[in-house]
Design a protein around this motif. Structure first.
Motif, short mmCIF file in Angstrom:
data_model
loop_
_atom_site.label_atom_id
_atom_site.label_comp_id
_atom_site.label_asym_id
_atom_site.label_seq_id
_atom_site.Cartn_x
_atom_site.Cartn_y
_atom_site.Cartn_z
N LEU A 20 4.28 -4.58 14.81
CA LEU A 20 3.33 -5.60 15.13
C LEU A 20 3.08 -5.70 16.46
N THR A 21 1.93 -6.09 16.77
CA THR A 21 1.38 -6.04 18.05
C THR A 21 1.30 -7.40 18.75
N LYS A 22 0.97 -7.49 19.99
CA LYS A 22 0.87 -8.93 20.72
C LYS A 22 -0.12 -9.91 19.95
N THR A 23 -1.16 -9.09 19.38
CA THR A 23 -2.46 -10.08 18.37
C THR A 23 -1.62 -10.53 17.64
N PHE A 24 -0.69 -9.88 16.81
CA PHE A 24 0.12 -10.32 15.62
C PHE A 24 0.78 -11.61 16.08
#
Lengths: 110, 341
Positions: free
Chosen positions: B219-223
């Motif tokens: 999972l990325t920072k966007t998530f």
């Protein structure tokens, strides 16, 4: 007020149940609709014509009554109903049942 | 055409053609008999007397109705009605669930604010209302047709031939709270929140590349921008399930709250999944580690993951909402005496 309505509804159901027997019992001799209505009324059974006529048709379709259109005494054409052989047999059975039922009810209510 | 002619014709129009002429003649004959009695043979009756007589005889519709066969007096008869009721509940529940799925997908495109949001919500409500009415109408139509076919007769026969041996064990109380279900929900929600908040790096893909271990966070920072919302919903869920464990019984309010919570969770999940760049495993991130075709295949999996997750979430939510809604509309009567087993 509420009780009156309840009683009326129950009486209606009671009458509906007994009406077929009453009608069959009065048609040993020929009657047309209106004369039957009067005959029933004279004996104390008030029936609405909207109840009686469909009932006559139903009893006829069940084979318990016979009917035909006729002109009697130069009056207008009228449909005359009379009990059929099958109707007589059914009425005899119903009469028996009715006696038992009436006796039971009388015992219960006395 | 006098009043009696008009009246008889008005009744006749509402009668089945088969017996129409006969019934018309009989009504006419009766009316004339009644009229004759009222005037006592003193010439023709005036219009007021006829009018009064017809009023007493009943409105044409009322009179015609008494001649119609009983089984055609209603659209769906008593033998088919219980089945109709069951089917309509399922159809409406599925339709409403489908509508919420549609709403979730649309809102994931517009977001939860602004003019787009309002217009999506307005349009959705309109189609929910219209669609529900149409669904109801269609089911009623099908049942009205079935009522007039042999199917209704067969069902009636089955009713008459039922056997007490066919009776099921008495069903469990629909309002009883299913403890294992709620306990599991609390445990998994706590675990999920703990991982996301405390150990986000645990959720990563690890593999060997050129002799060294490479890890890429799933999972990325966007998530994680959605994390505050996830936390709020997660805590609400823990609190709600804890409360239900203490209550042990569903009430209409708690069922509605459960439905709202399920729908809110679904909408949020769909919004998150539709957001681009929430997964860290992409062909680009893998390429930087010099991975070949195997990585491409892995990246493909993550490409399809959002849609699969959306489908799973939507289906699970639909089932949960349907169960809650079914419980909400189920009529429950309490026994006036304790049942001793």
């Amino acid at each position: 007020m509420e009780n009156d309505e309840l009683v009326q509804n129950m009486l209606l159901e009671l009458r509906r149940g007994t009406l077929s027997i009453a009608v069959l019992s009065q048609l040993s001799k020929e009657e047309y609709g209106y004369s039957l209505l009067k005959a029933l009324s004279d004996q104390g059974l008030e029936v609405d014509q909207s109840t009686l006529y469909p009932l006559l048709r139903r009893l006829e379709s069940q084979g318990l009554l016979q009917s035909d259109w006729r002109i009697v005494d130069e009056a207008r054409p009228r449909r005359y109903y009379v009990i059929s052989t099958q109707g007589k047999a059914v009425l005899a059975k119903l009469k028996k049942e009715w006696s038992v039922m009436a006796e039971t009810m009388n015992k219960m209510l006395s | 055409m006098n009043l009696i002619d008009k009246y008889v014709a008005a009744v006749g129009r509402q009668l089945p053609t088969k017996n129409r002429a006969d019934i018309e003649a009989e009504i006419r004959s009766t009316l004339e008999d009644m009229l004759e009695e009222r005037t006592q043979g003193k010439g023709p009756a005036d219009e007021a007397t006829i009018s009064q007589l017809l009023k007493e005889y009943g409105s044409p519709s009322e009179v015609a109705a008494t001649y119609k066969p009983q089984q055609h007096q209603y659209l769906i008869g008593p033998r088919m009605y219980p089945i109709f009721e069951r089917v309509i509940r399922i159809v409406i529940a599925v339709f409403v669930a489908g509508s919420f799925i549609d709403l979730g997908i649309k809102l994931s495109e517009t977001g939860l604010a602004g003019a787009g949001f309002a217009s999506v919500l307005g349009g959705w409500f309109g189609s929910l209302l219209g669609g529900s009415i149409a669904a109801f109408g269609n089911v009623a139509l099908v049942f009205a047709i079935l009522e007039r076919t042999r199917v209704a007769g067969k069902i009636e026969k089955e009713f008459k031939e039922w056997d007490p041996k066919d009776l099921n064990e008495s069903e469990t109380d629909p309002d009883r709270v299913d403890l294992p279900d709620h306990i599991a929900t609390v445990i998994f929600t706590v675990l999920g929140l703990a991982f996301l908040n405390l150990y986000p790096s645990v959720l990563s893909v690890a593999f060997q590349s050129n002799g060294s271990l490479v890890t890429i966070p799933v999972l990325t920072k966007t998530f994680f921008r959605f994390l505050p919302w996830i936390n709020v919903l997660g805590l609400v869920q823990i609190g709600f399930n804890g409360y239900m464990l203490s209550q042990r019984e569903w009430k209409p309010v708690t069922r509605v709250l459960s439905i709202l919570q399920d729908i809110a969770s679904m909408i949020m999940a769909v919004v998150i999944m539709k957001t681009p760049g929430i997964f860290g495993v992409t062909p680009e991130s893998l390429a930087t580690h010099g991975l070949g075709e195997a990585a491409e295949a892995l990246a493909q999996v993550f490409n399809f993951l959002p849609i699969i997750v959306i489908i799973v979430i939507v289906v699970v939510t639909a089932i949960k909402v349907w169960k809650s809604a079914a419980g909400l509309f189920m009529v429950k009567t309490k026994s006036p005496y304790p049942i001793v087993k």
